[in-house]
Enzyme design. Structure first.
Site, short mmCIF file in Angstrom:
data_model
loop_
_atom_site.label_atom_id
_atom_site.label_comp_id
_atom_site.label_asym_id
_atom_site.label_seq_id
_atom_site.Cartn_x
_atom_site.Cartn_y
_atom_site.Cartn_z
N SER A 1 7.73 47.26 -40.14
CA SER A 1 8.15 48.07 -38.87
C SER A 1 7.19 49.26 -38.90
O SER A 1 6.91 49.76 -39.75
CB SER A 1 9.59 48.39 -38.80
OG SER A 1 9.79 49.29 -37.65
N TYR B 1 16.93 52.24 -43.03
CA TYR B 1 15.96 51.26 -42.60
C TYR B 1 14.82 51.44 -42.44
O TYR B 1 13.80 50.82 -43.08
CB TYR B 1 16.39 51.11 -40.92
CG TYR B 1 15.54 50.23 -40.11
CD1 TYR B 1 15.90 48.87 -40.32
CD2 TYR B 1 14.41 50.43 -39.43
CE1 TYR B 1 15.14 47.86 -39.55
CE2 TYR B 1 13.77 49.54 -38.79
CZ TYR B 1 14.01 48.18 -38.84
OH TYR B 1 13.40 47.29 -38.23
N1 LIG Z 1 12.97 44.42 -32.37
C1 LIG Z 1 12.29 45.15 -32.75
O1 LIG Z 1 12.29 46.29 -32.10
C2 LIG Z 1 11.63 45.25 -34.37
C3 LIG Z 1 10.71 46.27 -34.78
C4 LIG Z 1 10.19 46.36 -35.80
C5 LIG Z 1 10.54 45.41 -36.82
N2 LIG Z 1 11.52 44.27 -36.50
C6 LIG Z 1 12.10 43.74 -37.52
O2 LIG Z 1 11.92 42.17 -37.28
C7 LIG Z 1 12.92 41.42 -37.80
C8 LIG Z 1 13.51 40.47 -36.83
O3 LIG Z 1 14.52 41.19 -35.97
P1 LIG Z 1 14.43 40.89 -34.51
O4 LIG Z 1 13.89 42.10 -33.65
O5 LIG Z 1 14.20 39.37 -34.19
O6 LIG Z 1 16.01 40.85 -34.44
P2 LIG Z 1 17.05 39.76 -34.06
O7 LIG Z 1 17.12 39.13 -32.62
O8 LIG Z 1 18.51 40.60 -34.18
O9 LIG Z 1 17.03 38.81 -35.25
C9 LIG Z 1 17.50 39.34 -36.69
C10 LIG Z 1 17.65 37.79 -37.48
O10 LIG Z 1 17.86 38.24 -38.72
C11 LIG Z 1 19.04 37.37 -39.00
N3 LIG Z 1 19.73 38.07 -40.16
C12 LIG Z 1 20.49 39.09 -39.96
N4 LIG Z 1 21.01 39.25 -40.88
C13 LIG Z 1 21.06 38.38 -41.83
C14 LIG Z 1 21.52 37.64 -43.03
N5 LIG Z 1 22.64 38.69 -43.79
N6 LIG Z 1 21.28 36.73 -43.51
C15 LIG Z 1 20.43 35.80 -43.11
N7 LIG Z 1 19.72 36.16 -41.85
C16 LIG Z 1 20.30 37.26 -41.25
C17 LIG Z 1 19.75 37.00 -37.88
O11 LIG Z 1 20.37 35.75 -37.98
P3 LIG Z 1 21.78 35.54 -37.98
O12 LIG Z 1 22.62 36.72 -37.42
O13 LIG Z 1 22.12 34.12 -37.45
O14 LIG Z 1 22.06 35.58 -39.37
C18 LIG Z 1 18.51 37.13 -36.63
O15 LIG Z 1 18.03 35.73 -36.94
C19 LIG Z 1 13.68 42.32 -38.80
O16 LIG Z 1 13.37 42.38 -40.06
C20 LIG Z 1 13.49 43.75 -37.96
O17 LIG Z 1 13.76 44.62 -38.97
C21 LIG Z 1 12.33 44.36 -35.18
#
Ligand SMILES: NC(=O)c1ccc[n+]([C@@H]2O[C@H](COP(=O)([O-])OP(=O)(O)OC[C@H]3O[C@@H](n4cnc5c(N)ncnc54)[C@H](OP(=O)(O)O)[C@@H]3O)[C@@H](O)[C@H]2O)c1
Length: 263
Positions: free
Chosen positions: A143, A156
């Site tokens: 990130s 985080y």
């Molecule tokens: N969105 C942003 O602004 C942003 C920016 C920088 C980095 N990121 C990173 O991108 C990645 C994906 O996030 P996203 O933005 O796509 O958010 P999201 O839509 O909330 O997706 C998060 C995913 O992680 C899974 N997850 C969470 N806890 C888990 C667990 N205990 N076991 C297995 N799976 C788990 C969730 O699936 P389930 O709930 O079904 O388990 C979901 O599929 C993350 O690592 C986040 O830190 C996001």
């Protein structure tokens, strides 16, 4: 047009929504067979069925909770048993937590498991098959927060900084093996990530619209960068500027003041 890093089979954690599900769409369009991992089985099943019908690829649903050792070990065992992965995407993650001295330590330990332990163990499980075939890649979700000191999101930011450092070191170790590593470091991206109650203020008001990027764009750029062999990849000029702000003298205190408004 997306540049194809190498087709085959990809295992994606966090595939039930957001960036993980978007990776699944893009990779299915590139004719990857998929192993989809997350906790919400119904979501994975719907996605898998849609992608199989639309792109004719094979999809395996593998529900697992990566905040537990048991869940991580199940996925490790599946990776070894399949022995056919050409791409691993360690995407699962979540944010929030609030000031660390008041934070729920169980949720904190879960975050360390999902961001650090799962990433380290699943990567270790997949590398022998990739190095032996001299072909493959691992994308780890970092990130822009990895480059910041962020009060209110200390765990985080520090787990994402670990993802970047881990990927950098690994990329050096893997030189000449045919296996690529990418730490993908997006900024604000439209997914379900900010649906958590602690992000309510951030979503509604203070982050200007121009700083947000659609998930599709992040993934397109990531796959192009993987084909170029870029190890630490920050998608988009605005995010690159965001990631470099902490290196500018006097920017640190301003950033920390803004971050405190979201605590
Ligand atoms: N969105 C942003 O602004 C942003 C920016 C920088 C980095 N990121 C990173 O991108 C990645 C994906 O996030 P996203 O933005 O796509 O958010 P999201 O839509 O909330 O997706 C998060 C995913 O992680 C899974 N997850 C969470 N806890 C888990 C667990 N205990 N076991 C297995 N799976 C788990 C969730 O699936 P389930 O709930 O079904 O388990 C979901 O599929 C993350 O690592 C986040 O830190 C996001």
């Amino acid at each position: 047009m997306i540049v194809q890093p190498s087709s085959g089979t990809a295992l994606i954690t966090g595939a039930s929504s957001g960036l993980g599900a978007t990776f699944a769409y893009h990779l299915a369009a590139l004719k990857y067979d998929l192993v989809l991992v997350a906790r919400r089985e119904d979501r994975l099943r719907n996605l898998g069925d849609r992608l199989s019908q639309r792109y004719g690829v094979r999809t395996e649903i593998f529900p697992a909770d990566l905040s537990s050792d048991a869940g991580i070990i199940q996925v490790e065992e599946r990776i070894r048993a399949r022995n056919d992965l050409t791409l691993l995407v360690n995407d699962a993650g979540f944010g929030g937590g609030g000031p660390y001295f008041r934070a729920d330590i169980i949720r904190g330990a879960d975050m360390i498991h999902v961001h650090v332990v799962a990433t380290a163990r699943l990567t270790r499980a997949v590398l022998p098959q990739m190095t032996e075939r001299r072909r493959g890649a691992v994308i780890n979700l970092g990130s822009v927060a990895a480059f910041y000191v962020l009060p209110g999101s200390v765990l985080y930011g520090s787990t994402k900084a670990w993802v970047v450092a881990f990927s950098r070191g690994l990329a050096h170790e893997l030189k000449g093996t045919g296996v690529r590593i990418q730490a993908l470091c997006p900024g604000f991206t439209h997914t379900e990530f900010h649906d958590a109650p602690e992000f309510e203020k951030m979503k509604d008001t203070s982050i200007p619209g121009f700083l947000w990027m659609p998930a599709d764009k992040v993934i397109e750029k990531s796959l192009r960068a993987l084909a170029r062999g870029k190890t630490v990849y920050i998608p988009g000029l605005r995010n690159k500027i965001l990631a470099s702000l902490p290196r500018i003298p006097f920017a640190g205190p301003i950033i920390r003041r803004i971050a405190r408004r979201h605590e």
